[in-house]
Design a protein around this motif. Structure first.
Motif, PDB file in Angstrom:
ATOM      1  N   ASP A   1       0.155   5.208  -4.828  1.00  9.29           N
ATOM      2  CA  ASP A   1       0.026   6.141  -3.720  1.00  9.29           C
ATOM      3  C   ASP A   1      -0.647   6.660  -4.559  1.00  9.29           C
ATOM      4  OD1 ASP A   1      -0.352   6.578  -0.635  1.00  9.29           O
ATOM      5  OD2 ASP A   1       0.629   8.502  -1.759  1.00  9.29           O
TER       6      ASP A   1
ATOM      7  N   GLU B   1      -4.139   4.670  -6.901  1.00  8.00           N
ATOM      8  CA  GLU B   1      -5.476   4.797  -5.316  1.00  8.00           C
ATOM      9  C   GLU B   1      -5.699   6.300  -5.607  1.00  8.00           C
ATOM     10  OE1 GLU B   1      -4.626   3.320  -1.174  1.00  8.00           O
ATOM     11  OE2 GLU B   1      -2.637   3.362  -2.022  1.00  8.00           O
TER      12      GLU B   1
ATOM     13  N   ASP C   1       0.614  -1.143   0.235  1.00  7.19           N
ATOM     14  CA  ASP C   1      -0.040   0.235  -0.380  1.00  7.19           C
ATOM     15  C   ASP C   1       1.285   0.920  -0.014  1.00  7.19           C
ATOM     16  OD1 ASP C   1      -2.186   1.587   0.050  1.00  7.19           O
ATOM     17  OD2 ASP C   1      -3.020   0.694   2.379  1.00  7.19           O
ATOM     18  N   ASP C   2      -0.011   2.418  -0.410  1.00  5.02           N
ATOM     19  CA  ASP C   2       0.611   4.196  -0.649  1.00  5.02           C
ATOM     20  C   ASP C   2       2.183   3.613  -1.176  1.00  5.02           C
ATOM     21  OD1 ASP C   2      -1.562   3.965   0.965  1.00  5.02           O
ATOM     22  OD2 ASP C   2      -0.370   4.504   2.820  1.00  5.02           O
TER      23      ASP C   2
HETATM   24 MG    MG Z   1      -3.153   4.056  -0.145  1.00  3.36          MG
END
Ligand code: MG
Ligand code: C2E
Ligand code: MG
Ligand code: MG
Length: 279
Positions: free
Chosen positions: A203, A237, A180-181
């Motif tokens: 991200d 995202e 994630d990110d």
């Molecule tokens: Mg994220």
């Protein structure tokens, strides 16, 4: 920052910090009642394949509705729950609720998709993780390939050899992981290639200005190519516009997630959204 200052150095002890720590204490206390009082709920945000526009996943996002304090953002209470140790019980509730929900949807004939669950670094490192995840999957009778655990890049890179060992174990049990990110941490590429990871989540800070900022364009393109050469998929995202989506598709990004498709939705609204979407 506070901890690093000398004990005798009161220059930084402002009114603002006092308010902040009072709020933190209030939240730590309130968090103790949140599970028994059923103040948590999960929202679900669709993840869409760029190739055909199908919904292929849902990210479960935790919501806390406190009777007096109102809605509290996970960005505020998750770090507090991590520091106080409460994240373990909360994270277990999130995992179990998300897994059960997907199983219910699959049984009700909703199109097959993966449920993505955010994992805190504290949960990831906990020796009981593997047993907990497999028990929750067994209880719900959900095959492991329907679950994807999201770990932030910062958490994965905190102790890469330990992360590799945990990821290998999860992989042996057929459980998928995503980072994630991605792009906000400090990835060592030599470790990244050893990570048993399915997907990099680009991200949203890079996606935001992708239409005008040449640097962000270059970064996102580089991440997509890196993932592809490591045999990983990519999801962007925070996609909010058609032009962001067009750029991502052109660069070969696999999936998108963001307000352009849908905000995170309460479970009934999510189900209706999926049923009404092309499939
Ligand atoms: Mg994220
Ligand atoms: P994340 O996992 O990176 O989740 C993405 C965040 O971006 C979510 O915020 C989501 O609502 C928001 N978002 C999605 N699409 C867009 C968009 O198009 N534009 C903008 N501006 N934002 C968008 P949310 O739900 O407030 O969650 C914030 C963070 O809190 C998450 O970031 C995750 O790190 C953490 N979090 C949320 N739920 C959980 C959980 O169950 N467990 C753990 N450990 N962390 C969680
Ligand atoms: Mg996430
Ligand atoms: Mg985040």
């Amino acid at each position: 920052r506070v901890k690093q200052a000398s004990r005798n150095d009161f220059r930084f002890f402002t009114q603002e910090m006092q308010t902040h720590s009072a709020r933190t204490l209030q939240l730590v206390n309130a968090l103790r009642h949140a599970l028994p009082r059923h103040e948590f709920e999960l929202h679900f945000q669709p993840q869409v394949a760029l190739q055909d526009g199908h919904i292929v996943g849902a990210e479960a996002l935790l919501r806390w509705r406190h009777p007096e304090l109102g809605m509290i953002s996970p960005a505020e209470f998750i770090p507090i729950a991590e520091d106080s140790g409460q994240i373990l019980a909360i994270g277990e509730w999130v995992l179990r609720t998300a897994v059960r929900q997907l199983k219910q949807w699959l049984d009700a004939g909703l199109r097959p998709m993966v449920i993505a669950v955010n994992l805190s670094a504290v949960q990831f490192r906990h020796p009981n993780l593997m047993a907990l995840v497999t028990r929750i999957l067994d209880e719900a009778a959900l095959p492991p390939e329907f679950l994807e655990l999201e770990l932030t890049e910062a958490a994965a890179m905190d102790d890469p050899p330990a992360a590799i060992a945990i990821m290998n174990k999860l992989d042996e049990h057929g459980i998928r992981m995503s980072i994630d990110d991605f792009g906000t941490g400090y990835s060592s590429l030599s470790y990244l290639k050893k990570f048993k990871v399915n997907k990099l989540k680009i991200d949203q800070s890079f996606v935001r200005d992708i239409s005008d900022d040449p640097d962000d364009k270059a970064i996102v393109t580089a991440i997509i190519n890196l993932a592809s050469s490591l045999g990983m998929h990519t999801i962007a995202e925070g996609v909010e516009t058609a032009s962001q989506l067009a750029f991502l598709r052109l660069q070969g990004c696999d999936e998108v997630q963001g307000y352009y498709v849908s905000k995170p939705l309460p479970k009934d609204q999510f189900e209706a959204f999926v049923r009404n979407s092309i499939s």
